[in-house]
Design a protein around this motif. Structure first.
Motif, PDB file in Angstrom:
ATOM      1  N   GLY A   1      80.215  75.861  57.775  1.00  0.00           N
ATOM      2  CA  GLY A   1      80.661  77.107  58.396  1.00  0.00           C
ATOM      3  C   GLY A   1      80.057  78.347  57.760  1.00  0.00           C
ATOM      4  O   GLY A   1      79.032  78.286  57.082  1.00  0.00           O
ATOM      5  N   TRP A   2      80.706  79.478  57.989  1.00  0.00           N
ATOM      6  CA  TRP A   2      80.210  80.780  57.543  1.00  0.00           C
ATOM      7  C   TRP A   2      80.311  80.927  56.023  1.00  0.00           C
ATOM      8  O   TRP A   2      81.376  80.713  55.444  1.00  0.00           O
ATOM      9  CB  TRP A   2      81.007  81.901  58.187  1.00  0.00           C
ATOM     10  N   LYS A   3      79.199  81.317  55.400  1.00  0.00           N
ATOM     11  CA  LYS A   3      79.153  81.556  53.952  1.00  0.00           C
ATOM     12  C   LYS A   3      78.283  82.776  53.671  1.00  0.00           C
ATOM     13  O   LYS A   3      77.266  83.010  54.338  1.00  0.00           O
ATOM     14  CB  LYS A   3      78.555  80.353  53.200  1.00  0.00           C
ATOM     15  N   VAL A   4      78.665  83.542  52.655  1.00  0.00           N
ATOM     16  CA  VAL A   4      77.834  84.650  52.187  1.00  0.00           C
ATOM     17  C   VAL A   4      76.710  84.062  51.345  1.00  0.00           C
ATOM     18  O   VAL A   4      76.967  83.299  50.410  1.00  0.00           O
ATOM     19  CB  VAL A   4      78.666  85.656  51.363  1.00  0.00           C
ATOM     20  N   VAL A   5      75.476  84.448  51.679  1.00  0.00           N
ATOM     21  CA  VAL A   5      74.315  83.979  50.919  1.00  0.00           C
ATOM     22  C   VAL A   5      73.751  85.069  50.020  1.00  0.00           C
ATOM     23  O   VAL A   5      73.015  84.781  49.081  1.00  0.00           O
ATOM     24  CB  VAL A   5      73.206  83.415  51.838  1.00  0.00           C
ATOM     25  N   ALA A   6      74.094  86.330  50.328  1.00  0.00           N
ATOM     26  CA  ALA A   6      73.667  87.459  49.500  1.00  0.00           C
ATOM     27  C   ALA A   6      74.673  88.591  49.664  1.00  0.00           C
ATOM     28  O   ALA A   6      75.187  88.819  50.764  1.00  0.00           O
ATOM     29  CB  ALA A   6      72.272  87.933  49.909  1.00  0.00           C
ATOM     30  N   ALA A   7      74.941  89.282  48.557  1.00  0.00           N
ATOM     31  CA  ALA A   7      75.882  90.399  48.592  1.00  0.00           C
ATOM     32  C   ALA A   7      75.432  91.461  47.595  1.00  0.00           C
ATOM     33  O   ALA A   7      74.711  91.171  46.637  1.00  0.00           O
ATOM     34  CB  ALA A   7      77.291  89.922  48.263  1.00  0.00           C
ATOM     35  N   HIS A   8      75.899  92.670  47.844  1.00  0.00           N
ATOM     36  CA  HIS A   8      75.485  93.804  47.027  1.00  0.00           C
ATOM     37  C   HIS A   8      76.611  94.824  47.005  1.00  0.00           C
ATOM     38  O   HIS A   8      77.240  95.084  48.027  1.00  0.00           O
ATOM     39  CB  HIS A   8      74.224  94.413  47.663  1.00  0.00           C
ATOM     40  N   VAL A   9      76.869  95.403  45.839  1.00  0.00           N
ATOM     41  CA  VAL A   9      77.847  96.482  45.698  1.00  0.00           C
ATOM     42  C   VAL A   9      77.188  97.571  44.856  1.00  0.00           C
ATOM     43  O   VAL A   9      76.600  97.290  43.816  1.00  0.00           O
ATOM     44  CB  VAL A   9      79.138  95.999  44.993  1.00  0.00           C
ATOM     45  N   SER A  10      77.279  98.814  45.331  1.00  0.00           N
ATOM     46  CA  SER A  10      76.715  99.932  44.575  1.00  0.00           C
ATOM     47  C   SER A  10      77.470 101.206  44.924  1.00  0.00           C
ATOM     48  O   SER A  10      78.330 101.208  45.807  1.00  0.00           O
ATOM     49  CB  SER A  10      75.223 100.102  44.893  1.00  0.00           C
ATOM     50  N   THR A  11      77.127 102.272  44.239  1.00  0.00           N
ATOM     51  CA  THR A  11      77.694 103.584  44.544  1.00  0.00           C
ATOM     52  C   THR A  11      76.575 104.596  44.693  1.00  0.00           C
ATOM     53  O   THR A  11      75.464 104.397  44.199  1.00  0.00           O
ATOM     54  CB  THR A  11      78.660 104.068  43.451  1.00  0.00           C
ATOM     55  N   THR A  12      76.896 105.690  45.362  1.00  0.00           N
ATOM     56  CA  THR A  12      75.957 106.797  45.495  1.00  0.00           C
ATOM     57  C   THR A  12      76.728 108.105  45.479  1.00  0.00           C
ATOM     58  O   THR A  12      77.881 108.155  45.883  1.00  0.00           O
ATOM     59  CB  THR A  12      75.125 106.690  46.797  1.00  0.00           C
ATOM     60  N   ASN A  13      76.065 109.127  45.009  1.00  0.00           N
ATOM     61  CA  ASN A  13      76.663 110.460  45.089  1.00  0.00           C
ATOM     62  C   ASN A  13      76.057 111.246  46.242  1.00  0.00           C
ATOM     63  O   ASN A  13      76.321 112.424  46.400  1.00  0.00           O
ATOM     64  CB  ASN A  13      76.495 111.216  43.766  1.00  0.00           C
ATOM     65  N   GLY A  14      75.237 110.572  47.046  1.00  0.00           N
ATOM     66  CA  GLY A  14      74.620 111.193  48.204  1.00  0.00           C
ATOM     67  C   GLY A  14      73.333 111.940  47.904  1.00  0.00           C
ATOM     68  O   GLY A  14      72.677 112.429  48.816  1.00  0.00           O
ATOM     69  N   GLN A  15      72.957 112.010  46.632  1.00  0.00           N
ATOM     70  CA  GLN A  15      71.739 112.710  46.235  1.00  0.00           C
ATOM     71  C   GLN A  15      70.595 111.717  46.061  1.00  0.00           C
ATOM     72  O   GLN A  15      70.788 110.628  45.509  1.00  0.00           O
ATOM     73  CB  GLN A  15      71.966 113.465  44.912  1.00  0.00           C
ATOM     74  N   PRO A  16      69.393 112.090  46.502  1.00  0.00           N
ATOM     75  CA  PRO A  16      68.249 111.184  46.316  1.00  0.00           C
ATOM     76  C   PRO A  16      67.922 110.997  44.835  1.00  0.00           C
ATOM     77  O   PRO A  16      68.049 111.929  44.047  1.00  0.00           O
ATOM     78  CB  PRO A  16      67.100 111.881  47.040  1.00  0.00           C
ATOM     79  N   VAL A  17      67.551 109.786  44.488  1.00  0.00           N
ATOM     80  CA  VAL A  17      67.156 109.486  43.124  1.00  0.00           C
ATOM     81  C   VAL A  17      65.678 109.819  42.907  1.00  0.00           C
ATOM     82  O   VAL A  17      65.273 110.233  41.843  1.00  0.00           O
ATOM     83  CB  VAL A  17      67.418 107.995  42.791  1.00  0.00           C
ATOM     84  N   TRP A  18      64.885 109.662  43.954  1.00  0.00           N
ATOM     85  CA  TRP A  18      63.455 110.023  43.891  1.00  0.00           C
ATOM     86  C   TRP A  18      63.019 110.617  45.175  1.00  0.00           C
ATOM     87  O   TRP A  18      63.672 110.624  46.162  1.00  0.00           O
ATOM     88  CB  TRP A  18      62.561 108.851  43.504  1.00  0.00           C
TER      89      TRP A  18
END
Length: 139
Positions: A122-139
């Protein structure tokens, strides 16, 4: 369970979207309750599974499992939901992208999951990601 043998990639069949929504909500509840059995059952038990988080580089199911065992219960950083986007393609593939306010912060949290419907398990997660942003570009 939906028919995983279909090669149809029709986007967002309502019954498949609902199936993924239920699985996503079950996972979120398990995070709060630190229900390791449900958390583990959500992810593909494979050395190929990956989960990136704030301080985690989970390469393979065993590394992800160890993080789950060692973490405190709850989702201390998750505040109000901003948006949940589910995309399904046929009965085999889905993504969930989730935005939320980070509690006691101006940051926005982001979580993504890639789901595959395997014929035997059945259904399984094969990849996951958690992050945060302040809405400002890093580069």
């Amino acid at each position: 369970m939906t028919d995983p043998s279909s090669d149809d990639l029709t986007p967002n069949l309502p019954e498949v979207v609902e199936e993924i929504r239920v699985l996503f909500e079950r996972y979120e509840k398990a995070l709060v309750e630190k229900d390791v059995d449900v958390l583990d059952a959500t992810f593909w038990n494979s050395p190929y599974t990956i989960r990136y988080a704030m301080n985690e580089m989970g390469y393979g199911f065993e590394a992800i499992h160890q993080h789950r065992v060692n973490r405190k219960p709850g989702t201390r950083h998750k505040g109000e939901r901003r948006r949940v986007e589910i995309l399904t393609l046929g009965h085999r593939f889905a993504t969930v992208n989730y935005e939320y306010h980070v509690r006691d912060s101006d940051l926005i949290g982001r979580q993504s999951q890639t789901w595959v419907n395997f014929p035997e398990i059945g259904w399984k997660v094969v990849a996951a990601h958690v992050s945060t942003t302040n809405g400002q570009p890093v580069w």
